[in-house]
Design a protein around this motif. Structure first.
Motif, PDB file in Angstrom:
ATOM      1  N   ASP A   1      15.359  28.474  23.974  1.00 36.14           N
ATOM      2  CA  ASP A   1      14.526  28.028  25.089  1.00 36.14           C
ATOM      3  C   ASP A   1      14.859  26.593  25.482  1.00 36.14           C
ATOM      4  O   ASP A   1      14.905  26.250  26.671  1.00 36.14           O
ATOM      5  CB  ASP A   1      13.047  28.123  24.709  1.00 36.14           C
ATOM      6  CG  ASP A   1      12.578  29.562  24.539  1.00 36.14           C
ATOM      7  OD1 ASP A   1      13.160  30.448  25.199  1.00 36.14           O
ATOM      8  OD2 ASP A   1      11.651  29.802  23.739  1.00 36.14           O
ATOM      9  N   ASN A   2      15.063  25.731  24.491  1.00 36.57           N
ATOM     10  CA  ASN A   2      15.406  24.342  24.783  1.00 36.57           C
ATOM     11  C   ASN A   2      16.741  24.231  25.515  1.00 36.57           C
ATOM     12  O   ASN A   2      16.879  23.460  26.473  1.00 36.57           O
ATOM     13  CB  ASN A   2      15.464  23.532  23.482  1.00 36.57           C
ATOM     14  CG  ASN A   2      14.087  23.215  22.934  1.00 36.57           C
ATOM     15  OD1 ASN A   2      13.169  22.922  23.693  1.00 36.57           O
ATOM     16  ND2 ASN A   2      13.929  23.269  21.616  1.00 36.57           N
ATOM     17  N   CYS A   3      17.721  24.980  25.052  1.00 41.83           N
ATOM     18  CA  CYS A   3      19.045  24.952  25.684  1.00 41.83           C
ATOM     19  C   CYS A   3      18.955  25.465  27.121  1.00 41.83           C
ATOM     20  O   CYS A   3      19.534  24.885  28.049  1.00 41.83           O
ATOM     21  CB  CYS A   3      20.027  25.781  24.872  1.00 41.83           C
ATOM     22  SG  CYS A   3      21.722  25.743  25.486  1.00 41.83           S
ATOM     23  N   THR A   4      18.233  26.549  27.317  1.00 45.55           N
ATOM     24  CA  THR A   4      18.064  27.115  28.653  1.00 45.55           C
ATOM     25  C   THR A   4      17.357  26.120  29.579  1.00 45.55           C
ATOM     26  O   THR A   4      17.758  25.929  30.737  1.00 45.55           O
ATOM     27  CB  THR A   4      17.255  28.419  28.575  1.00 45.55           C
ATOM     28  OG1 THR A   4      17.960  29.363  27.758  1.00 45.55           O
ATOM     29  CG2 THR A   4      17.039  29.012  29.956  1.00 45.55           C
TER      30      THR A   4
ATOM     31  N   ARG B   1      23.819  36.170  27.683  1.00 50.31           N
ATOM     32  CA  ARG B   1      23.546  37.395  28.439  1.00 50.31           C
ATOM     33  C   ARG B   1      22.326  37.188  29.351  1.00 50.31           C
ATOM     34  O   ARG B   1      22.318  37.623  30.509  1.00 50.31           O
ATOM     35  CB  ARG B   1      23.317  38.560  27.482  1.00 50.31           C
ATOM     36  CG  ARG B   1      22.869  39.872  28.144  1.00 50.31           C
ATOM     37  CD  ARG B   1      23.950  40.429  29.073  1.00 50.31           C
ATOM     38  NE  ARG B   1      23.507  41.663  29.697  1.00 50.31           N
ATOM     39  CZ  ARG B   1      23.829  42.871  29.244  1.00 50.31           C
ATOM     40  NH1 ARG B   1      24.583  43.004  28.167  1.00 50.31           N
ATOM     41  NH2 ARG B   1      23.405  43.943  29.865  1.00 50.31           N
ATOM     42  N   SER B   2      21.295  36.506  28.829  1.00 51.69           N
ATOM     43  CA  SER B   2      20.099  36.279  29.652  1.00 51.69           C
ATOM     44  C   SER B   2      20.404  35.359  30.828  1.00 51.69           C
ATOM     45  O   SER B   2      19.846  35.533  31.918  1.00 51.69           O
ATOM     46  CB  SER B   2      18.978  35.693  28.787  1.00 51.69           C
ATOM     47  OG  SER B   2      19.224  34.335  28.465  1.00 51.69           O
ATOM     48  N   TRP B   3      21.292  34.385  30.635  1.00 48.41           N
ATOM     49  CA  TRP B   3      21.693  33.505  31.740  1.00 48.41           C
ATOM     50  C   TRP B   3      22.387  34.315  32.838  1.00 48.41           C
ATOM     51  O   TRP B   3      22.150  34.096  34.019  1.00 48.41           O
ATOM     52  CB  TRP B   3      22.625  32.414  31.232  1.00 48.41           C
ATOM     53  CG  TRP B   3      21.962  31.369  30.391  1.00 48.41           C
ATOM     54  CD1 TRP B   3      20.652  31.323  30.009  1.00 48.41           C
ATOM     55  CD2 TRP B   3      22.581  30.216  29.813  1.00 48.41           C
ATOM     56  NE1 TRP B   3      20.415  30.220  29.237  1.00 48.41           N
ATOM     57  CE2 TRP B   3      21.572  29.507  29.099  1.00 48.41           C
ATOM     58  CE3 TRP B   3      23.870  29.697  29.823  1.00 48.41           C
ATOM     59  CZ2 TRP B   3      21.841  28.326  28.409  1.00 48.41           C
ATOM     60  CZ3 TRP B   3      24.136  28.518  29.138  1.00 48.41           C
ATOM     61  CH2 TRP B   3      23.137  27.839  28.443  1.00 48.41           C
ATOM     62  N   HIS B   4      23.244  35.217  32.402  1.00 47.51           N
ATOM     63  CA  HIS B   4      23.928  36.072  33.384  1.00 47.51           C
ATOM     64  C   HIS B   4      22.930  36.936  34.149  1.00 47.51           C
ATOM     65  O   HIS B   4      23.055  37.109  35.370  1.00 47.51           O
ATOM     66  CB  HIS B   4      24.949  36.941  32.658  1.00 47.51           C
ATOM     67  CG  HIS B   4      25.638  37.944  33.539  1.00 47.51           C
ATOM     68  ND1 HIS B   4      26.403  37.591  34.636  1.00 47.51           N
ATOM     69  CD2 HIS B   4      25.663  39.317  33.493  1.00 47.51           C
ATOM     70  CE1 HIS B   4      26.876  38.678  35.212  1.00 47.51           C
ATOM     71  NE2 HIS B   4      26.432  39.731  34.546  1.00 47.51           N
TER      72      HIS B   4
ATOM     73  N   ASP C   1      24.022  43.892  19.016  1.00 48.57           N
ATOM     74  CA  ASP C   1      23.053  44.643  19.804  1.00 48.57           C
ATOM     75  C   ASP C   1      23.589  44.776  21.223  1.00 48.57           C
ATOM     76  O   ASP C   1      23.778  43.787  21.927  1.00 48.57           O
ATOM     77  CB  ASP C   1      21.711  43.904  19.815  1.00 48.57           C
ATOM     78  CG  ASP C   1      20.614  44.722  20.487  1.00 48.57           C
ATOM     79  OD1 ASP C   1      20.951  45.581  21.331  1.00 48.57           O
ATOM     80  OD2 ASP C   1      19.435  44.492  20.170  1.00 48.57           O
ATOM     81  N   ILE C   2      23.864  45.994  21.655  1.00 46.31           N
ATOM     82  CA  ILE C   2      24.501  46.216  22.955  1.00 46.31           C
ATOM     83  C   ILE C   2      23.629  45.731  24.103  1.00 46.31           C
ATOM     84  O   ILE C   2      24.113  45.399  25.177  1.00 46.31           O
ATOM     85  CB  ILE C   2      24.856  47.712  23.138  1.00 46.31           C
ATOM     86  CG1 ILE C   2      25.816  47.889  24.313  1.00 46.31           C
ATOM     87  CG2 ILE C   2      23.583  48.544  23.359  1.00 46.31           C
ATOM     88  CD1 ILE C   2      26.400  49.272  24.422  1.00 46.31           C
ATOM     89  N   ASN C   3      22.329  45.654  23.888  1.00 50.10           N
ATOM     90  CA  ASN C   3      21.427  45.197  24.953  1.00 50.10           C
ATOM     91  C   ASN C   3      21.360  43.672  25.041  1.00 50.10           C
ATOM     92  O   ASN C   3      20.873  43.135  26.018  1.00 50.10           O
ATOM     93  CB  ASN C   3      20.021  45.756  24.715  1.00 50.10           C
ATOM     94  CG  ASN C   3      19.996  47.269  24.809  1.00 50.10           C
ATOM     95  OD1 ASN C   3      20.566  47.849  25.726  1.00 50.10           O
ATOM     96  ND2 ASN C   3      19.352  47.913  23.844  1.00 50.10           N
ATOM     97  N   GLN C   4      21.836  42.979  24.006  1.00 49.62           N
ATOM     98  CA  GLN C   4      21.797  41.525  24.010  1.00 49.62           C
ATOM     99  C   GLN C   4      23.171  40.906  24.215  1.00 49.62           C
ATOM    100  O   GLN C   4      23.289  39.819  24.761  1.00 49.62           O
ATOM    101  CB  GLN C   4      21.214  41.013  22.688  1.00 49.62           C
ATOM    102  CG  GLN C   4      19.736  41.339  22.496  1.00 49.62           C
ATOM    103  CD  GLN C   4      19.190  40.738  21.216  1.00 49.62           C
ATOM    104  OE1 GLN C   4      19.946  40.346  20.329  1.00 49.62           O
ATOM    105  NE2 GLN C   4      17.878  40.663  21.116  1.00 49.62           N
ATOM    106  N   SER C   5      24.210  41.572  23.782  1.00 48.74           N
ATOM    107  CA  SER C   5      25.544  41.007  23.865  1.00 48.74           C
ATOM    108  C   SER C   5      26.029  40.941  25.312  1.00 48.74           C
ATOM    109  O   SER C   5      25.787  41.850  26.101  1.00 48.74           O
ATOM    110  CB  SER C   5      26.513  41.864  23.047  1.00 48.74           C
ATOM    111  OG  SER C   5      27.846  41.495  23.329  1.00 48.74           O
TER     112      SER C   5
END
Length: 463
Positions: free
Chosen positions: A239-242, A282-285, A312-316
């Motif tokens: 969260d801090n990095c984001t 992945r969340s940034w994308h 984890d295919i949903n996170q990678s």
């Protein structure tokens, strides 16, 4: 073996001509053809056409254009005016003297001698093939539109490019060209090499992400404000990095930011950290699909395929974005690279080299370097390629060390290199050996990637 009169003409050295000009006594048709094709390719980037070679060969044999017309199926006027005249003019330009059907032998002989002198000079300055290929290097070989595709993708908002290949296949060289393009045409660019990251950083998520933010800030020429945005009491490291990117770095820029993470496989040895970092990327994308701010960020993630980790295919991020898998060089690319080294290899020598090492970029470059510097003939290089004293010994030992860290793969590879036909292995063993670049797939089976690996591992795995 019986040699025809025509073949004897092609292989015999040229003789003094009536003009009193003498060429090298060992200069034969094969060398003349190689010289002509090389000097034309070096100037124009194109080889002689088939019909130009036919005119050159016919002229070498002393044939008239009328005789060539009957032999090759063209009109004499076409061979003379449309092909011959243009060919002699082209050779005049690249050889720096007037070339005609009458004197081309001597002109090419002088070109052959000059090329050999230049090659000897250039070989003393030739860089040893290690690491990334410099941006201004003439030895970089483009990959059939890969560079163009990557450049176009970088221009797309919120894009993600993931590059995978075994080590020494050219990942960093490609990234460097992508970043150079990004700085000229897209916006800002940041390069993070995880290969230079300390183990103490890689094993600690908070330290790793703070380093990512700090280096990004530094390369962008901005003030480091990590302490203002890093809330360790409430927020987690991701969260801090984001927040640092979302609230500080991205708003500070006038345009897009290309963030490249090279050798990201360094994280794979530390699954807990890897899953958090890759999940964040992945969340940034995904944010880039809905947020105008996050659309400014374009990600490039490169990793070697030699380390396997179940993610984890949903996170990678490795099942999103544009996948780029670097392939081996083709015979034409190897030929072009050889000519860039000043080498003229015969049509038989290129397949002979590729039978040993296929089109592996580093292995090809190393072979050409050794040939160019005069340390070995191609025949000697091939004969000792898989030996401990051969030029590939360090590369082969590195693969052996990786295998020894995964002893379950050794029996599988041993089975493959000793078999005379494709071998069916389990899915995981197939995936790992293919990812390491040691085997190639043949439908659902595998075979050794090249004869170099077959020879070496047939011997070394028994020790």
């Amino acid at each position: 073996m019986v040699i025809s009169m025509a073949e004897e003409q092609l292989l015999s050295p040229i003789k003094p001509n009536p003009d009193g000009l003498n060429a090298s006594t060992d200069f034969c048709w094969i060398k003349a053809k190689k010289t002509a094709d090389t000097v034309v390719f070096n100037r124009f980037g194109k080889h002689l056409s088939d019909v130009e070679i036919q005119v050159l060969e016919g002229s070498w044999q002393g044939k008239t254009y009328e005789e060539m017309a009957v032999l090759y199926g063209y009109s004499a006027e076409y061979l003379n005016k449309d092909v011959g005249n243009k060919l002699w003019k082209k050779l005049s330009g690249v050889l720096g003297e007037r070339v005609s059907k009458r004197n081309f032998r001597e002109a090419l002989s002088r070109g052959w001698d000059e090329t050999r002198l230049v090659n000897r000079f250039q070989s003393s300055m030739l860089p040893f093939p290690e690491g990334a290929v410099a941006l201004d290097s003439p030895f970089y070989v483009e990959r059939f539109g890969v560079e163009t595709l990557c450049s176009q993708t970088l221009e797309q908002p919120g894009s993600l490019i993931r590059i995978k290949a075994p080590k020494l296949m050219g990942k960093t060289s490609l990234i460097n060209r992508m970043l150079a393009y990004a700085k000229e045409q897209v916006g800002e660019a940041v390069y993070l090499d995880l290969g230079s990251c300390d183990r103490s950083i890689l094993t600690n998520l908070d330290k790793f992400l703070r380093r990512l933010c700090a280096l990004s800030t530094q390369q962008l020429g901005l003030e480091n404000r990590l302490n203002d945005y890093w809330d360790t009491d409430i927020l987690g490291s991701n969260d801090n990095c984001t927040a640092y990117f979302e609230e500080y770095l991205l708003p500070q820029l006038d345009g897009p930011l290309v963030l490249a993470l090279d050798e990201s496989d360094r994280l794979f040895a530390y699954p807990d950290v890897a899953e958090d970092v890759l999940g964040m990327l992945r969340s940034w994308h995904e944010k880039g699909k809905v947020s105008l701010l996050w659309q400014r960020l374009r990600l490039v993630i490169a990793h070697s395929t030699e380390i396997y980790i179940p993610l984890d295919i949903n996170q990678s991020p490795f099942n999103a974005g544009l996948p780029i898998e670097l392939k081996e060089f083709s015979p034409d690319q190897v030929m072009a690279l050889a000519q860039l080294h000043g080498l003229v290899l015969s049509p038989q020598q290129i397949p002979a080299l590729m039978e040993v090492v296929c089109g592996h970029p580093y292995l090809i470059r190393l072979a050409l370097y050794k040939l160019c510097t005069g340390n070995a003939t191609l025949e000697q290089l091939i004969a000792h390629a898989a030996c401990e004293s051969g030029i590939y010994s360090a590369h082969l030992r590195r693969h052996l060390e990786v295998l020894q860290q995964s002893p379950d793969l050794i029996p599988a590879l041993q089975q493959v290199v000793e078999a005379k036909a494709p071998v069916a292995l389990g899915s995981i063993a197939t995936y790992k050996l293919h990812s390491m670049g040691l085997v190639q797939l043949v439908e659902n089976c595998v075979v050794p990637r090249c004869d170099l690996y077959r020879q070496y591992f047939c011997r070394s795995l028994k020790m």
